[in-house]
Design a protein around this motif. Sequence first.
Motif, PDB file in Angstrom:
ATOM      1  N   UNK A 156      45.503 -19.643 -28.048  1.00 40.53           N
ATOM      2  CA  UNK A 156      46.061 -20.705 -28.910  1.00 40.53           C
ATOM      3  C   UNK A 156      45.286 -20.818 -30.210  1.00 40.53           C
ATOM      4  N   UNK A 157      44.014 -20.484 -30.158  1.00 39.65           N
ATOM      5  CA  UNK A 157      43.209 -20.533 -31.379  1.00 39.65           C
ATOM      6  C   UNK A 157      43.398 -19.269 -32.225  1.00 39.65           C
ATOM      7  N   UNK A 158      44.125 -18.307 -31.679  1.00 39.37           N
ATOM      8  CA  UNK A 158      44.399 -17.072 -32.424  1.00 39.37           C
ATOM      9  C   UNK A 158      43.210 -16.143 -32.519  1.00 39.37           C
ATOM     10  N   UNK A 159      42.271 -16.236 -31.557  1.00 34.21           N
ATOM     11  CA  UNK A 159      41.072 -15.403 -31.662  1.00 34.21           C
ATOM     12  C   UNK A 159      40.862 -14.514 -30.436  1.00 34.21           C
ATOM     13  N   UNK A 160      41.874 -14.484 -29.554  1.00 41.76           N
ATOM     14  CA  UNK A 160      41.692 -13.743 -28.301  1.00 41.76           C
ATOM     15  C   UNK A 160      41.458 -12.260 -28.550  1.00 41.76           C
ATOM     16  N   UNK A 161      42.059 -11.717 -29.627  1.00 39.35           N
ATOM     17  CA  UNK A 161      41.962 -10.276 -29.866  1.00 39.35           C
ATOM     18  C   UNK A 161      40.525  -9.804 -30.047  1.00 39.35           C
ATOM     19  N   UNK A 162      39.735 -10.582 -30.764  1.00 40.88           N
ATOM     20  CA  UNK A 162      38.365 -10.139 -31.056  1.00 40.88           C
ATOM     21  C   UNK A 162      37.334 -10.574 -30.025  1.00 40.88           C
ATOM     22  N   UNK A 163      37.797 -11.163 -28.931  1.00 42.27           N
ATOM     23  CA  UNK A 163      36.853 -11.721 -27.958  1.00 42.27           C
ATOM     24  C   UNK A 163      37.089 -11.100 -26.587  1.00 42.27           C
ATOM     25  N   UNK A 164      36.012 -10.651 -25.936  1.00 41.12           N
ATOM     26  CA  UNK A 164      36.126  -9.986 -24.638  1.00 41.12           C
ATOM     27  C   UNK A 164      35.538 -10.845 -23.533  1.00 41.12           C
ATOM     28  N   UNK A 165      36.233 -10.905 -22.416  1.00 43.04           N
ATOM     29  CA  UNK A 165      35.700 -11.584 -21.232  1.00 43.04           C
ATOM     30  C   UNK A 165      34.850 -10.602 -20.436  1.00 43.04           C
ATOM     31  N   UNK A 166      33.559 -10.903 -20.359  1.00 42.78           N
ATOM     32  CA  UNK A 166      32.653 -10.103 -19.537  1.00 42.78           C
ATOM     33  C   UNK A 166      32.374 -10.875 -18.264  1.00 42.78           C
ATOM     34  N   UNK A 167      32.520 -10.168 -17.161  1.00 42.62           N
ATOM     35  CA  UNK A 167      32.494 -10.836 -15.864  1.00 42.62           C
ATOM     36  C   UNK A 167      31.474 -10.164 -14.960  1.00 42.62           C
ATOM     37  N   UNK A 168      30.804 -10.988 -14.154  1.00 42.30           N
ATOM     38  CA  UNK A 168      29.888 -10.415 -13.161  1.00 42.30           C
ATOM     39  C   UNK A 168      29.884 -11.300 -11.929  1.00 42.30           C
ATOM     40  N   UNK A 276      31.947  -9.611 -31.471  1.00 44.12           N
ATOM     41  CA  UNK A 276      30.940  -9.032 -32.364  1.00 44.12           C
ATOM     42  C   UNK A 276      31.120  -9.574 -33.786  1.00 44.12           C
ATOM     43  N   UNK A 277      31.943 -10.611 -33.921  1.00 41.08           N
ATOM     44  CA  UNK A 277      32.217 -11.141 -35.263  1.00 41.08           C
ATOM     45  C   UNK A 277      31.236 -12.214 -35.710  1.00 41.08           C
ATOM     46  N   UNK A 278      30.264 -12.569 -34.876  1.00 44.23           N
ATOM     47  CA  UNK A 278      29.348 -13.653 -35.242  1.00 44.23           C
ATOM     48  C   UNK A 278      27.891 -13.194 -35.263  1.00 44.23           C
ATOM     49  N   UNK A 279      27.668 -11.905 -35.435  1.00 42.15           N
ATOM     50  CA  UNK A 279      26.303 -11.399 -35.473  1.00 42.15           C
ATOM     51  C   UNK A 279      25.620 -11.620 -34.138  1.00 42.15           C
ATOM     52  N   UNK A 310      30.892 -23.248 -27.518  1.00 38.20           N
ATOM     53  CA  UNK A 310      30.369 -23.855 -28.728  1.00 38.20           C
ATOM     54  C   UNK A 310      31.504 -24.087 -29.713  1.00 38.20           C
ATOM     55  N   UNK A 311      31.716 -25.346 -30.075  1.00 39.22           N
ATOM     56  CA  UNK A 311      32.818 -25.672 -30.995  1.00 39.22           C
ATOM     57  C   UNK A 311      32.580 -25.007 -32.353  1.00 39.22           C
ATOM     58  N   UNK A 312      31.332 -25.033 -32.828  1.00 40.18           N
ATOM     59  CA  UNK A 312      31.045 -24.437 -34.140  1.00 40.18           C
ATOM     60  C   UNK A 312      31.379 -22.947 -34.160  1.00 40.18           C
ATOM     61  N   UNK A 313      31.009 -22.247 -33.080  1.00 39.17           N
ATOM     62  CA  UNK A 313      31.267 -20.799 -33.057  1.00 39.17           C
ATOM     63  C   UNK A 313      32.767 -20.522 -33.017  1.00 39.17           C
ATOM     64  N   UNK A 314      33.513 -21.274 -32.237  1.00 36.03           N
ATOM     65  CA  UNK A 314      34.971 -21.100 -32.219  1.00 36.03           C
ATOM     66  C   UNK A 314      35.553 -21.432 -33.589  1.00 36.03           C
ATOM     67  N   UNK A 315      35.026 -22.500 -34.197  1.00 41.46           N
ATOM     68  CA  UNK A 315      35.549 -22.939 -35.494  1.00 41.46           C
ATOM     69  C   UNK A 315      35.322 -21.881 -36.575  1.00 41.46           C
ATOM     70  N   UNK A 316      34.234 -21.123 -36.450  1.00 38.01           N
ATOM     71  CA  UNK A 316      33.958 -20.074 -37.444  1.00 38.01           C
ATOM     72  C   UNK A 316      34.927 -18.910 -37.306  1.00 38.01           C
ATOM     73  N   UNK A 317      35.468 -18.715 -36.090  1.00 36.91           N
ATOM     74  CA  UNK A 317      36.308 -17.547 -35.839  1.00 36.91           C
ATOM     75  C   UNK A 317      37.767 -17.749 -36.237  1.00 36.91           C
ATOM     76  N   UNK A 318      38.229 -19.001 -36.213  1.00 36.31           N
ATOM     77  CA  UNK A 318      39.661 -19.228 -36.438  1.00 36.31           C
ATOM     78  C   UNK A 318      40.029 -19.080 -37.916  1.00 36.31           C
ATOM     79  N   UNK A 319      41.293 -18.891 -38.157  1.00 31.42           N
ATOM     80  CA  UNK A 319      41.817 -18.904 -39.527  1.00 31.42           C
ATOM     81  C   UNK A 319      41.671 -20.312 -40.084  1.00 31.42           C
ATOM     82  N   UNK A 320      41.519 -20.423 -41.380  1.00 37.67           N
ATOM     83  CA  UNK A 320      41.389 -21.755 -41.954  1.00 37.67           C
ATOM     84  C   UNK A 320      42.659 -22.561 -41.691  1.00 37.67           C
TER      85      UNK A 320
END
Length: 411
Positions: A156-168, A276-279, A310-320
């Motif tokens: 819904x935030x439009x950022x799923x493409x650049x984010x990977x779920x790592x599971x263990x 990998x979009x947030x350093x 983290x709200x800030x990290x999600x907020x940095x990833x979304x389109x304005x």
Amino acid sequence: MARIETPKRIRGTQDIFGEEQRRFAHVLGAFERVRALYCFQRVDLPVFEATGVFARSMGETSDVVSKEMYTFEDRGGDSLTLRPEFTAGIARAYITEGWQQYVPLKLATAGPVFRYERPQKGRFRQFHQIDAEIIGAPEPAADVELLVLADQLLHELGIAEGVTLQLNTLGDAETRDAWRTALVAHFEAHRGELSEDSLARLDKNPMRILDSKDPRDRPIADSAPDIDAYLTQEAAAFFKAVTDGLDAAGVRWTRNSRLVRGLDYYRHTAFEFVTDRLGAQGTVLAGGRYDGLIGSLGGPETAGVGWAAGVERLAMLIEEPVAERVQVAVVAEDPAQELKAIAILSALRRDGISAELFASGSPKKRYDRALKLQPAATVSLGVRDGAAVTSLRTLRGDAIDEVRLREVVGQ
Ligand code: ATP
Ligand code: MG
């Protein structure tokens, strides 16, 4: 004359305004929508707790407890800590408020959390988290539900493409004991090459070495034995049920057998959504199962699983997000008609139409200033041929119901 020292914003805190605020609100709005879709109840908890709530549950050797907590003595001499996360406080509330009667309990919360860390991009001392937890559900279906919720939020935030779920999986108690013994043997054999931090972890919490970012530790951590060989049948079946559930729901995931998470309370499922979009600050959402936590705080043995982002990290990833624009600008071009303008303004707002009044500054400039806000319509009160006239002008017809507007304005 003594100069007055101007106040300073405290390092690592933020004044969230303008575009940043819009991004922030967009993330919180999406969370609120998705939480309701998944039937998670909203809960709000205190910003501070007795220090032991965090120290006992998160583990004395965790980074958060050992070096990041804001702990202080209050005027009554009690040791309090500003919450560095939500889970421990929710567990405390579960125990003190008798929430056992509601299990399974699906909870969502959001708000500021505090950690004394070195501020940098995506890392603050007061930051904000959204958080979802399921308490009293020992089944893997609860882990699946939380992960699907997280995945839908990222979509819904439009950022799923650049984010990977790592599971263990971290297994059950028996698995962990056996794996721990194997890890200690492996790390002991490389004692001389480990960093100082990892040497300290070796005695207290050897699993944490797997998570080390120190380049000296990486080769040793990477060659350490996998948990898989030590999984009990039960633990393996639990993990399989989680991954099968994710596959059934169409949530993509990858296995990261080095993922251990920094806190003591995790069991079975552990996960991170990473980009990998947030350093260096690449983890946006993280969590796992914490079946031992409520018991360790003195409550009844209760299963639990949850995550925080983290709200800030999600907020940095979304389109304005697009800025809100006012629907109607009410312009008192004629200062003698300011009261009438106030009446129209109030009527519009009471009717659910957003409106802003322009009745200050030079009469000539009032209309120009109103146009700068790009309203959907203007209502201006002026004079023509010596008579008062109210004129309506639509600028963005798609953003306003013109018929309704005429009714409210009385035109
Ligand atoms: P990191 O490895 O980045 O320190 P963490 O493992 O300490 O993260 P968690 O305790 O799992 O983080 O917190 C959940 C989420 O909160 C993180 O994934 C991240 O998005 C966010 N977060 C954690 N610490 C900070 C911080 N200091 N400033 C901003 N966001 C943070
Ligand atoms: Mg951290």
